[in-house]
Design an enzyme around this catalytic site. Structure first.
Site, PDB file in Angstrom:
ATOM      1  N   GLY A  69       0.812  -1.215   0.000  1.00 57.78           N
ATOM      2  CA  GLY A  69       0.000   0.000   0.000  1.00 57.78           C
ATOM      3  C   GLY A  69       0.846   1.266   0.000  1.00 57.78           C
ATOM      4  N   SER A  70       1.925   1.258   0.779  1.00 61.33           N
ATOM      5  CA  SER A  70       2.753   2.469   0.878  1.00 61.33           C
ATOM      6  C   SER A  70       3.334   2.835  -0.485  1.00 61.33           C
ATOM      7  CB  SER A  70       3.889   2.254   1.882  1.00 61.33           C
ATOM      8  OG  SER A  70       3.376   1.957   3.156  1.00 61.33           O
ATOM      9  N   ASN A 150      -7.727   4.053   8.718  1.00 63.09           N
ATOM     10  CA  ASN A 150      -7.127   2.872   9.347  1.00 63.09           C
ATOM     11  C   ASN A 150      -7.153   2.930  10.872  1.00 63.09           C
ATOM     12  OD1 ASN A 150      -5.233   4.982   8.402  1.00 63.09           O
ATOM     13  ND2 ASN A 150      -3.760   3.867   9.641  1.00 63.09           N
ATOM     14  N   GLN A 178      -7.629  -0.136   3.550  1.00 64.27           N
ATOM     15  CA  GLN A 178      -8.468  -0.731   4.598  1.00 64.27           C
ATOM     16  C   GLN A 178      -9.803  -1.235   4.044  1.00 64.27           C
ATOM     17  OE1 GLN A 178      -8.024  -1.323   7.914  1.00 64.27           O
ATOM     18  NE2 GLN A 178      -5.912  -0.632   7.812  1.00 64.27           N
ATOM     19  N   THR A 236      11.884  -8.040 -11.095  1.00 63.70           N
ATOM     20  CA  THR A 236      11.180  -9.294 -11.353  1.00 63.70           C
ATOM     21  C   THR A 236       9.979  -9.398 -10.419  1.00 63.70           C
ATOM     22  OG1 THR A 236      13.288 -10.265 -11.958  1.00 63.70           O
ATOM     23  CG2 THR A 236      11.465 -11.796 -11.495  1.00 63.70           C
ATOM     24  N   CYS A 323       1.886   2.259  12.906  1.00 61.51           N
ATOM     25  CA  CYS A 323       3.005   3.120  12.534  1.00 61.51           C
ATOM     26  C   CYS A 323       3.296   4.170  13.586  1.00 61.51           C
ATOM     27  CB  CYS A 323       2.712   3.811  11.212  1.00 61.51           C
ATOM     28  SG  CYS A 323       1.755   2.808  10.118  1.00 61.51           S
TER      29      CYS A 323
HETATM   30  C1  PLP Z   1      -1.668  -0.607   5.992  1.00 62.24           C
HETATM   31  C2  PLP Z   1      -1.983   0.653   5.285  1.00 62.24           C
HETATM   32  C3  PLP Z   1      -1.098   1.208   4.345  1.00 62.24           C
HETATM   33  C4  PLP Z   1       0.273   0.630   4.078  1.00 62.24           C
HETATM   34  O1  PLP Z   1       0.206  -0.571   3.401  1.00 62.24           O
HETATM   35  P1  PLP Z   1       1.530  -1.506   3.364  1.00 62.24           P
HETATM   36  O2  PLP Z   1       1.188  -2.593   2.422  1.00 62.24           O
HETATM   37  O3  PLP Z   1       1.735  -1.989   4.763  1.00 62.24           O
HETATM   38  O4  PLP Z   1       2.625  -0.638   2.871  1.00 62.24           O
HETATM   39  C5  PLP Z   1      -1.469   2.353   3.668  1.00 62.24           C
HETATM   40  N1  PLP Z   1      -2.670   2.925   3.898  1.00 62.24           N
HETATM   41  C6  PLP Z   1      -3.549   2.423   4.786  1.00 62.24           C
HETATM   42  C7  PLP Z   1      -4.867   3.085   4.976  1.00 62.24           C
HETATM   43  C8  PLP Z   1      -3.235   1.282   5.514  1.00 62.24           C
HETATM   44  O5  PLP Z   1      -4.109   0.804   6.397  1.00 62.24           O
END
Ligand code: PLP
Length: 399
Positions: A69-70, A150, A178, A236, A323
């Site tokens: 997600g990041s 989140n 989320q 890859t 975090c």
């Molecule tokens: C967990 C989360 C992320 C980060 O996702 P990762 O795969 O851990 O990098 C970003 N945004 C929200 C809203 C999240 O809950």
């Protein structure tokens, strides 16, 4: 053990583990290789892409795989900023309670000369579309609003926001990490231009995610190298994780309604039970939230102490986002919805899994009730409140 921290991460589903292991065993080829082993991996990769696209209402060519997600958030924001800057548009609208993957990327863009408007989210934890529309200017190159928060679990009026952005001709990104796999999402019906998702929030593996970008939007690679992912993400591909992500998402999406039907009464019961604790308040709207998600603030306690004592009783929860734990600052999300500092420190986030039971919920209520009373009993701060040397933030409630 009661695992009530599914917003931090989820257990992998059996289907995802199966898919992953069988891919690791049998399809180890590099999908960019031309011989049959490579092509077998390539087929799995493209099958997963089509599956994920289909579940979101997107085209396969609109999905690129990322490390999570990041990365997807970073790539969406940096790409739209670069495209905007080329046309002299250097203004971005977002909200004060985004995930740090968005907020810290916006801070970086601010240092590069972008102007950032962060909208308030109000006490109910929901962005008001009319305020968002007022914030859009002729030089706005991007709107980014998360689908579900989140920390407090509130769902945002994504379709209305998307409609506004479409009408005003501004690309709309949503961090849906989320929400994906937990609520119904259709990128076309919801007017979403870019969407971030992450497998480990819906029972897939960690370290894999995806970015949806509507056809016509130009993404910039964050990782430079080979021509993988149509030149948008070199390296890859993690085929086994991608195949597992597709399996997890297929299962999660098929169960959205059944899970909600099971979780909603449990969520109601949990909210009702925790409200019986004096000087406590639910964070965010009671109904417009993820099915398994509950967040509370309790006056006169430290969230960290509460978590440690709950852990002793076999309950895994969180005080905010994973975090921010370890930092002494109160959560930016709780401050954004107007919680004063002293109350923001006393927060608890519970995110139930789909397999949660009524017994789990009742045990959580008992444990939190006991522990809050125990911590207050030891707190000089609470004694000051009790004997009127300080005033309460929350109103007293008849229980
Ligand atoms: C967990 C989360 C992320 C980060 O996702 P990762 O795969 O851990 O990098 C970003 N945004 C929200 C809203 C999240 O809950």
């Amino acid at each position: 053990m009661i695992y009530a921290d599914n917003a931090a991460t989820t257990r992998m589903s059996e289907a995802a583990i199966e898919a992953m292991v069988s891919c690791l065993r049998e399809s180890f080829g590099n999908p960019s290789s031309l011989y049959a082993y490579g092509q077998q991996a390539k087929e799995l990769l493209e099958g997963a892409r089509a599956q994920i696209a289909g579940l979101l209402g997107a085209q396969p060519s609109e999905i690129i795989f990322t490390s999570g997600g990041s990365e997807a958030d970073n790539q969406a924001l940096l790409s739209m900023a670069e495209a905007g800057a080329r046309r002299g548009k250097k203004h971005i609208v977002s909200t004060a309670f985004e995930h740090h993957a968005v907020l810290h990327t916006l801070e970086r863009l601010k240092k590069q000369g972008f102007e950032i408007t962060l909208l308030d989210v109000h006490k109910n934890g929901i962005v008001r579309p009319e305020e968002l529309e007022n914030a859009i200017r002729s030089d706005t190159c991007l709107v980014s609003v998360m689908y579900a928060n989140n920390e407090i679990g509130t769902l945002q009026p994504i379709r209305s926001i998307g409609e506004i952005c479409t009408r005003r001709g501004v690309p709309f990104h949503t961090d849906a990490v989320q929400a994906v796999g937990h609520v119904h999402i259709d990128v076309k019906a919801d007017n979403i231009d870019l969407l971030s998702l992450s497998a480990h929030k819906f029972h897939g593996p960690k370290g894999i995610g995806a970015l949806y970008a509507r056809r016509g939007l130009v993404l910039q690679p964050l990782i430079n190298g080979g021509a993988q992912e149509r030149n948008k993400r070199a390296g890859t591909e993690n085929v086994a994780a991608i195949v597992a992500m597709a399996a997890a998402l297929t299962e999660s999406c098929a169960a959205i309604d059944a899970n909600a039907a099971r979780l909603l009464p449990l969520r109601r019961r949990l909210i009702h039970g925790l409200r019986s604790i004096p000087y406590s308040e639910l964070n965010g709207d009671e109904e417009k939230r993820l099915p398994g998600s509950v967040s509370f603030c309790f006056e006169g306690i430290e969230g960290e102490s509460l978590l440690l004592l709950l852990d002793d009783r076999g309950i895994c929860a969180s005080s905010g986002s994973a975090c921010t734990s370890g930092s002494l600052d109160p959560s930016h999300v709780l401050l954004a919805i107007g919680r004063p500092h002293e109350v923001a420190h006393g927060s608890l986030r519970l995110s139930l899994g789909e397999d949660a039971t009524q017994e789990d919920v009742d045990e959580i209520i008992r444990a939190v009730t006991d522990t809050v009373a125990y911590l207050r009993g030891m707190s000089p701060f609470w004694r000051d409140l009790e004997c009127g040397r300080r005033t309460h933030v929350f109103a007293e409630r008849e229980v």
